[in-house]
Design an enzyme around this catalytic site. Structure first.
Site, PDB file in Angstrom:
ATOM      1  N   HIS A  14      -8.220  -0.360  -8.749  1.00  0.00           N
ATOM      2  CA  HIS A  14      -7.941   0.783  -7.775  1.00  0.00           C
ATOM      3  C   HIS A  14      -6.479   1.470  -8.438  1.00  0.00           C
ATOM      4  O   HIS A  14      -6.256   2.720  -8.491  1.00  0.00           O
ATOM      5  CB  HIS A  14      -7.815   0.420  -6.532  1.00  0.00           C
ATOM      6  N   ASP A  22       0.754  -1.162  -0.116  1.00  0.00           N
ATOM      7  CA  ASP A  22      -0.023   0.077   0.021  1.00  0.00           C
ATOM      8  C   ASP A  22       0.809   1.353  -0.143  1.00  0.00           C
ATOM      9  O   ASP A  22       1.505   1.551   0.938  1.00  0.00           O
ATOM     10  CB  ASP A  22      -0.937  -0.040   1.300  1.00  0.00           C
TER      11      ASP A  22
END
Length: 388
Positions: free
Chosen positions: A299, A208
């Site tokens: 995403h 992330d």
């Protein structure tokens, strides 16, 4: 040192290898000591130091609301108090009036970041460009318990006790001026098995933050640091979003389904069109059946700067787990730093809210925005140019 040298020489004469081993142990110890000393992070500088640093191992965010009667002058007094606290605590010294001085320890990599909410600028004027509360998005399910705030403290360290102690001291000193509105605690592992920094993973298992601009580069400076107004030069803005993750339904997906929703490989964080984490996305690539390899709603595609007219943010995260009786809430405290909230973050947020594949497994339940003033010098204090 002389005493140790005498012992080492005697050992070398008597046993050779034993003396060498002892010397190596001493050398290793001195290197470890030097590394420990280096973990005290200076509070001084052009910018608040934690902004460009890695996410801390342990962190707590505290939003506070101003008490009636707290005016610009009172805010200035609070910032002077907090500055003194920060200088002491980050050096491992008790803050002035510390009721638990033994808990102030060095070498914990303690940092404190201070933010100002929209209400502060109703008192002081000179609001940063593009700074305002975020609109409620279609997929948001915001709760007052995690939203808003007039002031922010973001405290991080390698040691959870140091975080708790620093927050306790800072909140106590704020009591005449502001009361806590919400608190959020989180954790992050940004260190690999070899001890080197890594991007880190959220509780979905994703790497992330791969697409971030690198601190110290022109891209980072243009993305994060504000130029105007004058008092805010060297500051930035922070969006805090508390995102609940539905791990139960996420775990029902196959690995390939999870990767398609993200647009990256779970194993390495590499884009589905590449082999290494930092490979560029090939958003035009198609598979043998003619499908886009990185799906239109993935995403990674929707958040990529090439799909957002070059807009970028500097994102960081903190995982959180909150138990309520027999149930457990798992999530991500999403932290987005940018020079201009309206110009950089809002268009990206709207795009993700409209069609991000991850919306099926995520729900934003908290939202807040803060302006983080620039850093301070040894003779200065936080937000001095605004409140002095």
């Amino acid at each position: 040192m002389l005493g140790y040298a005498g012992v080492a020489v005697a050992g070398a004469v008597a046993g050779g290898a034993g003396g060498v081993a002892a010397a190596r142990r001493a050398d290793d110890a001195s290197h470890q000591a030097a590394e420990m000393v280096a973990r005290d992070i200076s509070p001084y500088g052009e910018h608040q130091p934690a902004i460009a640093a890695l996410s801390p191992k342990h962190a707590e965010l505290v939003a506070l609301n101003l008490l009636p009667g707290t005016n610009k002058a009172a805010l200035g007094r609070l910032m002077r108090l907090w500055t003194a606290d920060i200088v002491a605590l980050t050096a491992g010294r008790p803050a002035p009036g510390d009721t638990a001085p033994e808990l102030a320890v060095p070498n914990a990599a303690l940092t404190v970041t201070v933010g100002l909410g929209a209400r502060v600028f109703a008192l002081t004027g000179s609001k940063p460009a593009g700074f305002d509360d975020l609109p409620v998005m279609r997929h948001d399910r915001l709760q007052a318990a995690w939203s808003g705030g007039d002031l922010l403290l973001l405290v991080g360290a390698d040691d959870a006790v140091s975080v708790v102690h620093a927050v306790r001291r800072l909140v106590a000193d704020a009591a005449p001026f502001a009361r806590p509105a919400w608190r959020q605690t989180g954790f992050w592992n940004g260190t690999g098995p070899d001890g080197q920094p890594v991007t880190g993973r959220n509780l979905f298992g994703q790497v992330d933050g791969t697409g971030n601009p690198a601190p110290g580069t022109p891209d980072f400076d243009a993305t994060v640091w504000a130029d105007t107004p004058d008092w805010f030069r060297g500051g930035t803005t922070l969006v805090v979003r508390r995102i609940k993750l539905n791990l139960d339904t996420w775990d029902e997906l196959t690995r390939s389904e999870q990767e398609r929703a993200v647009g990256r490989k779970l194993s390495t964080g590499a884009p589905l069109t590449g082999s290494a984490e930092h490979d560029e996305l090939d958003i035009e690539a198609r598979d043998a059946d003619g499908r886009l390899v990185i799906a239109e709603n993935a995403h990674a595609r929707l958040s990529h700067h090439s799909e957002n007219d070059g807009r970028r943010i500097f994102r960081k995260g903190l995982n959180y787990v909150q138990d309520t009786g027999p149930t457990r809430e798992n999530g991500l405290i999403f932290l987005s730093y940018q020079a201009d909230v309206a110009g950089q973050f809002l268009p990206l947020l709207a795009r993700l809210d409209a069609s991000d594949a991850l919306n099926e497994w995520t729900t934003t339940i908290g939202s807040a925005v803060f302006a983080l003033p620039p850093g301070f010098t040894e003779s200065g204090w936080l937000a001095q140019a605004l409140l002095g």
